[in-house]
Design a protein around this motif. Structure first.
Motif, PDB file in Angstrom:
ATOM      1  N   SER A 193      34.734  45.217  23.898  1.00 47.90           N
ATOM      2  CA  SER A 193      33.725  44.180  24.106  1.00 47.90           C
ATOM      3  C   SER A 193      34.503  42.946  24.558  1.00 47.90           C
ATOM      4  N   LEU A 194      34.719  42.858  25.846  1.00 51.41           N
ATOM      5  CA  LEU A 194      35.695  41.931  26.390  1.00 51.41           C
ATOM      6  C   LEU A 194      35.355  40.467  26.118  1.00 51.41           C
ATOM      7  N   THR A 195      36.366  39.719  25.713  1.00 52.24           N
ATOM      8  CA  THR A 195      36.265  38.268  25.626  1.00 52.24           C
ATOM      9  C   THR A 195      36.369  37.678  27.033  1.00 52.24           C
ATOM     10  N   LYS A 196      36.267  36.360  27.148  1.00 50.85           N
ATOM     11  CA  LYS A 196      36.456  35.734  28.459  1.00 50.85           C
ATOM     12  C   LYS A 196      37.853  36.029  28.998  1.00 50.85           C
ATOM     13  N   THR A 197      38.848  35.997  28.103  1.00 56.21           N
ATOM     14  CA  THR A 197      40.215  36.329  28.530  1.00 56.21           C
ATOM     15  C   THR A 197      40.297  37.788  28.933  1.00 56.21           C
ATOM     16  N   GLY A 198      39.663  38.651  28.146  1.00 51.66           N
ATOM     17  CA  GLY A 198      39.668  40.074  28.474  1.00 51.66           C
ATOM     18  C   GLY A 198      38.972  40.372  29.779  1.00 51.66           C
ATOM     19  N   ALA A 199      37.911  39.629  30.073  1.00 53.67           N
ATOM     20  CA  ALA A 199      37.198  39.827  31.331  1.00 53.67           C
ATOM     21  C   ALA A 199      38.076  39.438  32.517  1.00 53.67           C
ATOM     22  N   LEU A 200      38.860  38.372  32.360  1.00 55.90           N
ATOM     23  CA  LEU A 200      39.786  37.987  33.432  1.00 55.90           C
ATOM     24  C   LEU A 200      40.847  39.061  33.637  1.00 55.90           C
ATOM     25  N   TRP A 201      41.334  39.622  32.539  1.00 55.80           N
ATOM     26  CA  TRP A 201      42.316  40.713  32.654  1.00 55.80           C
ATOM     27  C   TRP A 201      41.696  41.914  33.370  1.00 55.80           C
ATOM     28  N   ALA A 202      40.469  42.291  32.975  1.00 50.97           N
ATOM     29  CA  ALA A 202      39.802  43.414  33.630  1.00 50.97           C
ATOM     30  C   ALA A 202      39.579  43.125  35.112  1.00 50.97           C
ATOM     31  N   ASP A 203      39.235  41.871  35.437  1.00 54.01           N
ATOM     32  CA  ASP A 203      39.071  41.505  36.847  1.00 54.01           C
ATOM     33  C   ASP A 203      40.378  41.685  37.615  1.00 54.01           C
ATOM     34  N   THR A 204      41.492  41.335  36.974  1.00 54.32           N
ATOM     35  CA  THR A 204      42.799  41.502  37.621  1.00 54.32           C
ATOM     36  C   THR A 204      43.094  42.969  37.870  1.00 54.32           C
ATOM     37  N   VAL A 205      42.847  43.802  36.867  1.00 54.05           N
ATOM     38  CA  VAL A 205      43.078  45.238  37.015  1.00 54.05           C
ATOM     39  C   VAL A 205      42.163  45.811  38.099  1.00 54.05           C
ATOM     40  N   GLU A 206      40.936  45.322  38.182  1.00 56.84           N
ATOM     41  CA  GLU A 206      40.021  45.799  39.220  1.00 56.84           C
ATOM     42  C   GLU A 206      40.579  45.517  40.610  1.00 56.84           C
ATOM     43  N   GLN A 207      41.103  44.319  40.811  1.00 57.57           N
ATOM     44  CA  GLN A 207      41.668  43.983  42.118  1.00 57.57           C
ATOM     45  C   GLN A 207      42.928  44.798  42.400  1.00 57.57           C
ATOM     46  N   LEU A 208      43.741  45.028  41.377  1.00 58.83           N
ATOM     47  CA  LEU A 208      44.961  45.824  41.552  1.00 58.83           C
ATOM     48  C   LEU A 208      44.650  47.279  41.866  1.00 58.83           C
ATOM     49  N   SER A 209      43.551  47.782  41.358  1.00 61.80           N
ATOM     50  CA  SER A 209      43.266  49.213  41.437  1.00 61.80           C
ATOM     51  C   SER A 209      42.320  49.594  42.561  1.00 61.80           C
ATOM     52  N   GLY A 210      41.911  48.631  43.385  1.00 62.98           N
ATOM     53  CA  GLY A 210      41.075  48.993  44.519  1.00 62.98           C
ATOM     54  C   GLY A 210      40.067  47.963  44.957  1.00 62.98           C
ATOM     55  N   GLY A 211      39.930  46.859  44.203  1.00 66.46           N
ATOM     56  CA  GLY A 211      38.997  45.813  44.582  1.00 66.46           C
ATOM     57  C   GLY A 211      37.654  45.949  43.896  1.00 66.46           C
TER      58      GLY A 211
END
Length: 509
Positions: free
Chosen positions: A278-296
């Motif tokens: 249940s991502l925090t605001k910080t966790g959401a930013l991390w997930a956004d980073t992984v999304e961009q790294l893994s294909g956009g």
């Protein structure tokens, strides 16, 4: 002299002249099966390798699941009831093999490369998921166990090519053409194989593959250092595999300290080996980073994060899977390269594919992350034992790849990066990528793979490039319907994948 270079010096003559250390047509006949004879695991013989000390080779005439023999391997019938012919054996290069030729063979041989199997001391060969499709449609196939386990695709390249060259000696037949195919690490072997041995293959179909080679380990590195940077956590990057192993317990504790800030919670009922997200605001930013790294930006990514953060995997069973991939624990290659193949010195991390939308936060993250240089020696030799095989993206033959858009073990970005390499070499028209709406690793239906293979064969035979997804167009990838065109529409085909917009019934070809 390294294992791989020593074996290469043996040359082709040794392989073709004395391929069979142990070899035969598989002996479990259709008559024996029809008579109801029980399978006896003790009839399977495990052989000690004469090439790699300490390695044991599972009997290729028996099915092996990594721990035990589960049944015989033998011929199968095509749709007309005619049996295939199979050969199994152990080659002089230290690898087990299987070869199957269907009745009414069409002259095409598919070389199949399996994926990563850990670091155990037992090697084994298996069959491709499309085995029945191949036999039904007249395609022969051949597969190698490779001589050893671990992340050493260069060895898989050499062993697979040895088997290709030995096919006439094993079967007494000659292939009209060969197609290369492999999954996961076998995708790395596939792209390296068709570049190292140009002219030997008419086309290739990797799937869920590490098409861009060492870039995979940059992704693993980046997924972890960005989590540490966003949470203000200090982590290290050991410079040797031994130092990484020593650092693993401290690293596990460090990751556990990051999880609350990200919104990832260990489940006490499983001893902290499964997790809820249940991502925090910080966790959401991390997930956004992984999304961009893994294909956009793309559909279904939240379900991908939920899946890949839901469990731990040995040996770091008490941290989510994505964190256990940190290359600083093993140099990225489990010691096969002579240093770390991962690096991020020139990477700029982003939260979105919309330029400048989060620039102040992105600048802060990029200042905070640990920077790691690549230390492995490079070489012009695509099969140098000092590194993983170099991938350039210039095979000169049709390549059709299938990849799940939510796979975060071998991410969708591998296909994008390889596609871009081929474009840079003026060969963009020789690559077709097909995106599948799934989040597991290599979890494709037989329908998805067989339709892709049929399209590749048609491309080879007619020269007409088949349909694919525009995986380099960020707007196309971000579309809510991205991946619908080639995903199996059967209900329940990919239950882990969840998106806000479902595919309409008419979306597939």
């Amino acid at each position: 002299m390294s294992f791989r270079s020593r074996r290469r010096c043996l040359g082709v003559a040794l392989v073709t002249a004395s391929l069979l250390i142990l070899g035969s047509l598989a002996g479990w006949s259709g008559a024996a099966r029809a008579a109801g004879m029980a399978f006896d695991p003790s009839s399977c013989v495990t052989t000690s390798s004469t090439v790699v000390p300490g390695v044991h080779i599972a009997d290729p005439a028996c099915e092996f699941n990594g721990a035990a023999y589960t049944g015989p391997f033998g011929p199968i019938a095509n749709g007309s009831g005619q049996l295939s012919t199979v050969w199994t054996g152990i080659a002089s290069d230290g690898a087990a093999y299987r070869v199957e030729v269907p009745p009414n063979w069409n002259g095409t041989l598919v070389m199949y490369a399996h994926g990563f199997r850990g670091t155990g001391t037992v090697v084994w060969v298996d069959e491709p998921q499309l085995r029945h499709y191949f036999v039904d449609n007249g395609f022969a196939w051949a597969a190698s166990s490779y001589a050893l386990n671990g992340y050493d695709p260069g060895d898989g390249v050499v062993d697979t090519h040895d088997l290709l060259q030995a096919f006439p000696a094993v079967t007494g037949l000659h292939a009209r053409q060969a197609i290369m195919s492999g999954l996961s690490m076998g995708g790395n072997i596939t792209t390296a194989e068709i570049e190292a041995y140009k002219g030997d293959f008419a086309g290739a179909m990797p799937y869920c593959g590490v098409l861009a080679g060492n870039n995979l380990f940059d992704y693993y590195l980046s997924s972890n250092v960005t989590a540490a940077g966003l949470t203000g956590t200090t982590i290290s990057y050991p410079t040797t595999a031994a130092a990484g192993q020593a650092y693993a317990p401290a690293y596990q504790s460090t990751v556990q300290s990051e999880l609350p800030a990200l919104g990832i919670t260990p489940n006490p009922a499983t001893g902290g080996q499964t997790f809820t997200t249940s991502l925090t605001k910080t966790g959401a930013l991390w997930a956004d980073t992984v999304e961009q790294l893994s294909g956009g930006t793309r559909p279904g990514f939240a379900s991908a994060v939920d899946y890949w953060d839901s469990f731990g995997f040995a040996p770091l069973t008490h941290v989510p899977f994505l964190f256990g991939l940190y290359p600083g624990l093993n140099g990225g290659t489990l010691g096969f390269a002579n240093g770390s193949v991962a690096g991020n010195e020139h990477t700029f991390y982003t939260f979105s594919d919309n330029p400048l939308s989060h620039l102040p936060q992105e600048i802060a993250l990029n200042r905070a992350v640990l920077r790691v240089p690549v230390t492995a020696t490079s070489s012009a030799d695509a099969l140098s034992p000092a590194e993983l095989p170099a991938i350039h993206g210039d095979p000169g033959i049709p390549v059709l790849s299938v990849h799940g858009i939510g796979d975060l073990f071998v991410p969708f970005s591998m296909d994008q990066q390889y596609d871009a390499m081929m474009v840079a070499h003026g060969q963009g028209n020789l690559f077709v990528g097909r995106a599948i709406r799934e989040v597991t690793h290599c979890g494709y239906t037989t329908s998805e793979l067989s339709s892709a293979f049929a399209a590749l064969v048609s491309w080879i035979d007619t020269g007409k490039r088949p349909a694919g997804d525009n995986i380099l167009d960020r707007r196309a990838v971000a579309s809510p319907l991205f991946g619908c065109r080639f995903t199996d529409p059967t209900p329940g085909a990919h239950p882990e994948f969840k998106a806000t917009v479902s595919c309409p019934p008419s979306s597939q070809n």
